[in-house]
Design an enzyme around this catalytic site. Sequence first.
Site, PDB file in Angstrom:
ATOM      1  N   ARG A 178      16.776   1.739  72.923  1.00 22.52           N
ATOM      2  CA  ARG A 178      15.537   2.182  72.288  1.00 22.52           C
ATOM      3  C   ARG A 178      14.973   3.419  72.963  1.00 22.52           C
ATOM      4  O   ARG A 178      13.939   3.932  72.530  1.00 22.52           O
ATOM      5  CB  ARG A 178      14.495   1.065  72.368  1.00 22.52           C
ATOM      6  CG  ARG A 178      14.374   0.219  71.110  1.00 22.52           C
ATOM      7  CD  ARG A 178      13.323  -0.837  71.406  1.00 22.52           C
ATOM      8  NE  ARG A 178      12.720  -1.416  70.235  1.00 22.52           N
ATOM      9  CZ  ARG A 178      13.170  -2.493  69.605  1.00 22.52           C
ATOM     10  NH1 ARG A 178      14.271  -3.089  69.984  1.00 22.52           N
ATOM     11  NH2 ARG A 178      12.508  -2.980  68.579  1.00 22.52           N
ATOM     12  N   ARG A 181       5.414 -14.256  64.224  1.00 26.02           N
ATOM     13  CA  ARG A 181       5.544 -13.432  65.429  1.00 26.02           C
ATOM     14  C   ARG A 181       4.266 -12.640  65.668  1.00 26.02           C
ATOM     15  O   ARG A 181       3.827 -11.906  64.789  1.00 26.02           O
ATOM     16  CB  ARG A 181       6.735 -12.462  65.274  1.00 26.02           C
ATOM     17  CG  ARG A 181       8.026 -12.999  65.838  1.00 26.02           C
ATOM     18  CD  ARG A 181       9.194 -12.085  65.556  1.00 26.02           C
ATOM     19  NE  ARG A 181       9.025 -10.728  66.072  1.00 26.02           N
ATOM     20  CZ  ARG A 181       9.975  -9.796  66.024  1.00 26.02           C
ATOM     21  NH1 ARG A 181      11.153 -10.086  65.500  1.00 26.02           N
ATOM     22  NH2 ARG A 181       9.747  -8.599  66.492  1.00 26.02           N
ATOM     23  N   ARG A 220       7.379 -10.852  56.509  1.00 23.68           N
ATOM     24  CA  ARG A 220       8.034 -11.584  57.575  1.00 23.68           C
ATOM     25  C   ARG A 220       7.010 -12.328  58.444  1.00 23.68           C
ATOM     26  O   ARG A 220       7.269 -13.424  58.904  1.00 23.68           O
ATOM     27  CB  ARG A 220       8.854 -10.615  58.433  1.00 23.68           C
ATOM     28  CG  ARG A 220       9.625 -11.295  59.555  1.00 23.68           C
ATOM     29  CD  ARG A 220      10.608 -10.361  60.212  1.00 23.68           C
ATOM     30  NE  ARG A 220       9.991  -9.581  61.266  1.00 23.68           N
ATOM     31  CZ  ARG A 220      10.631  -8.635  61.968  1.00 23.68           C
ATOM     32  NH1 ARG A 220      11.886  -8.354  61.688  1.00 23.68           N
ATOM     33  NH2 ARG A 220      10.031  -7.975  62.921  1.00 23.68           N
ATOM     34  N   ARG A 227       4.335  -0.706  67.320  1.00 25.03           N
ATOM     35  CA  ARG A 227       5.811  -0.706  67.393  1.00 25.03           C
ATOM     36  C   ARG A 227       6.390   0.481  66.629  1.00 25.03           C
ATOM     37  O   ARG A 227       7.369   1.087  67.066  1.00 25.03           O
ATOM     38  CB  ARG A 227       6.367  -2.018  66.851  1.00 25.03           C
ATOM     39  CG  ARG A 227       6.235  -3.139  67.882  1.00 25.03           C
ATOM     40  CD  ARG A 227       6.346  -4.505  67.257  1.00 25.03           C
ATOM     41  NE  ARG A 227       7.566  -4.699  66.512  1.00 25.03           N
ATOM     42  CZ  ARG A 227       7.679  -5.531  65.481  1.00 25.03           C
ATOM     43  NH1 ARG A 227       6.652  -6.241  65.066  1.00 25.03           N
ATOM     44  NH2 ARG A 227       8.826  -5.663  64.859  1.00 25.03           N
ATOM     45  N   LYS A 254      18.206  -4.795  60.777  1.00 26.91           N
ATOM     46  CA  LYS A 254      19.278  -4.813  61.785  1.00 26.91           C
ATOM     47  C   LYS A 254      19.753  -6.240  62.063  1.00 26.91           C
ATOM     48  O   LYS A 254      20.950  -6.489  62.155  1.00 26.91           O
ATOM     49  CB  LYS A 254      18.795  -4.178  63.102  1.00 26.91           C
ATOM     50  CG  LYS A 254      18.312  -2.736  62.959  1.00 26.91           C
ATOM     51  CD  LYS A 254      17.988  -2.117  64.301  1.00 26.91           C
ATOM     52  CE  LYS A 254      16.787  -2.737  65.000  1.00 26.91           C
ATOM     53  NZ  LYS A 254      15.486  -2.437  64.361  1.00 26.91           N
TER      54      LYS A 254
END
Length: 191
Positions: free
Chosen positions: A89, A134, A128, A145, A14
């Site tokens: 969400r 992160r 990533r 998640r 996204k």
Amino acid sequence: MLNLVLFGPPGAGKGTQSEKLIDKYRLVHVSTGDIFRSHIKNQTSLGQQVNQIIAEGNLVPDSITIAMLEEEIKKNPHAEGFIFDGFPRTVAQAKALDNFLMDNNTSITGVIALDVTEEELTQRIAKRQEISGRADDAADKLKKRIEEYFSKTIHVLPYYDEQGKLSKVNGIGDIETIFAELSAVIDEYNA
Ligand code: ADP
């Protein structure tokens, strides 16, 4: 106005596609994840409030997220349109967004869901994490998640489908091909 929701699970692409779409269609990019991360980085009171929640891979409560989102829209009174990335969400967020846009005499033009398999997502985010560092990209947090996505966020899809606003685009393949497919859907709204 052209108001788009780019929808998809964590790691669907996204953010990458939003960056390209805002240039092409002159939209304002509203990524709730990016806004939260900036608050955390700057240690604002909002940042302190959500830091732990996000690090664990949980969703931030709707009341906090909706208030922040509305602030962000208000900051851009001259926008030609918005691309919402990571929002809504939950169905409550989707309804709040509809009401807020209606009060401002506009609405969601369309919702595009990026379709990606769970296997591909896990691989992408593992990569990533090496770069982003992160905390919420770590394997156990990512699992949380993805669970949040399948338990809460997925219900946003029928909400928009019932309004006839949902389109799907294959999110696997090279970035330019996906971008071309997204653009084709958006050009249909304008046609
Ligand atoms: P990704 O797209 O990789 O899942 P984001 O950057 O969009 O991640 O979001 C990171 C985290 O920020 C989420 O896991 C969640 O904790 C929080 N967050 C972002 N947007 C929302 C939202 N609309 N509602 C609740 N929490 C959110």
